[in-house]
Design a protein around this motif. Sequence first.
Motif, mmCIF file in Angstrom:
data_model
loop_
_atom_site.group_PDB
_atom_site.id
_atom_site.type_symbol
_atom_site.label_atom_id
_atom_site.label_comp_id
_atom_site.label_asym_id
_atom_site.label_seq_id
_atom_site.Cartn_x
_atom_site.Cartn_y
_atom_site.Cartn_z
ATOM 1 N N VAL A 29 0.859 -1.109 0.201
ATOM 2 C CA VAL A 29 0.078 0.068 0.179
ATOM 3 C C VAL A 29 0.886 1.302 0.029
ATOM 4 O O VAL A 29 0.436 2.126 -0.682
ATOM 5 N N SER A 30 1.966 1.179 0.797
ATOM 6 C CA SER A 30 2.747 2.285 0.798
ATOM 7 C C SER A 30 3.230 2.683 -0.370
ATOM 8 O O SER A 30 3.816 4.138 -0.785
ATOM 9 N N LEU A 39 -8.153 4.825 -5.440
ATOM 10 C CA LEU A 39 -9.131 3.756 -5.686
ATOM 11 C C LEU A 39 -9.461 3.279 -4.130
ATOM 12 O O LEU A 39 -10.441 2.949 -3.861
ATOM 13 N N LEU A 40 -8.174 2.643 -3.339
ATOM 14 C CA LEU A 40 -8.443 2.085 -2.382
ATOM 15 C C LEU A 40 -8.948 2.738 -1.432
ATOM 16 O O LEU A 40 -9.960 2.336 -0.698
ATOM 17 N N GLU A 96 -4.356 -7.992 -8.807
ATOM 18 C CA GLU A 96 -2.945 -8.771 -8.920
ATOM 19 C C GLU A 96 -1.845 -8.993 -7.539
ATOM 20 O O GLU A 96 -1.381 -9.688 -7.301
ATOM 21 N N MET A 97 -2.045 -7.676 -7.046
ATOM 22 C CA MET A 97 -1.391 -7.443 -5.781
ATOM 23 C C MET A 97 -2.294 -8.025 -4.519
ATOM 24 O O MET A 97 -1.570 -7.813 -3.401
ATOM 25 N N ASN A 98 -3.152 -8.540 -4.500
ATOM 26 C CA ASN A 98 -4.022 -9.041 -3.673
ATOM 27 C C ASN A 98 -4.482 -7.982 -2.596
ATOM 28 O O ASN A 98 -4.707 -7.879 -1.512
ATOM 29 N N LEU A 99 -4.619 -6.594 -3.257
ATOM 30 C CA LEU A 99 -5.233 -5.436 -2.224
ATOM 31 C C LEU A 99 -6.602 -5.231 -2.458
ATOM 32 O O LEU A 99 -7.252 -4.872 -1.554
ATOM 33 N N VAL A 100 -7.163 -5.735 -3.718
ATOM 34 C CA VAL A 100 -8.717 -5.647 -3.981
ATOM 35 C C VAL A 100 -9.101 -7.092 -4.329
ATOM 36 O O VAL A 100 -8.197 -7.937 -4.949
ATOM 37 N N GLU A 101 -10.376 -7.490 -4.184
ATOM 38 C CA GLU A 101 -11.009 -8.511 -4.558
ATOM 39 C C GLU A 101 -11.870 -8.179 -5.748
ATOM 40 O O GLU A 101 -12.642 -7.407 -5.675
ATOM 41 N N SER A 127 -14.150 -5.425 -4.034
ATOM 42 C CA SER A 127 -14.063 -5.091 -2.444
ATOM 43 C C SER A 127 -12.799 -4.991 -2.117
ATOM 44 O O SER A 127 -11.941 -5.494 -2.749
ATOM 45 N N LEU A 128 -12.433 -4.504 -0.733
ATOM 46 C CA LEU A 128 -11.038 -4.342 -0.189
ATOM 47 C C LEU A 128 -10.557 -5.639 0.157
ATOM 48 O O LEU A 128 -11.440 -6.599 0.800
ATOM 49 N N ALA A 129 -9.525 -6.307 -0.161
ATOM 50 C CA ALA A 129 -8.855 -7.628 0.459
ATOM 51 C C ALA A 129 -8.090 -7.282 1.562
ATOM 52 O O ALA A 129 -7.653 -8.501 2.150
#
Length: 156
Positions: A29-30, A39-40, A96-101, A127-129
């Motif tokens: 995230v950083s 977006l996040l 792809e970074m597993n930050l969102v589903e 949604s947020l992952a």
Amino acid sequence: MALSHPKVRIADVQKASLESFNMAMVTAVSFTAAYEALLLVSLAALCRSTGREVGGFDIKDILTKMEALANAAGNAQYIPAPSFEETIRLLTRLGEMNLVELRTIKSSSTTFRQSLGGSGGAWPMTSLAIDELTLLKGLKNTSHSELAQKNLPFMF
């Protein structure tokens, strides 16, 4: 005299594994770019405002929220808000970074590919992952901290 070795329990291994995973997500995230952070934060703000944590949000909801947050921020790095196509690319990268589903709902009448002139594949629900605290920790010491603090107030 026998040496005493500390016992490592399964719970210890699980805790270390979870802490390692969370630190990796905070680090990911950083390093997000401006639109990715927007977006996040938009997804987290949608979760807060609707109280909906399960099921995700439609691309239209996300686009509307990103535009509102970008305009309210008044920061050149978020303006203009990303287009539909840019947002789809952002969602793919963050997925792809597993930050969102991203979940496809088969009953959707309009499809992603049809909207781009192709066929097949329904609109993804997003949604947020990661949990909101992980998001806030990741953005804390970045150029996006003000965006996060303004839209997801939390005492650090």
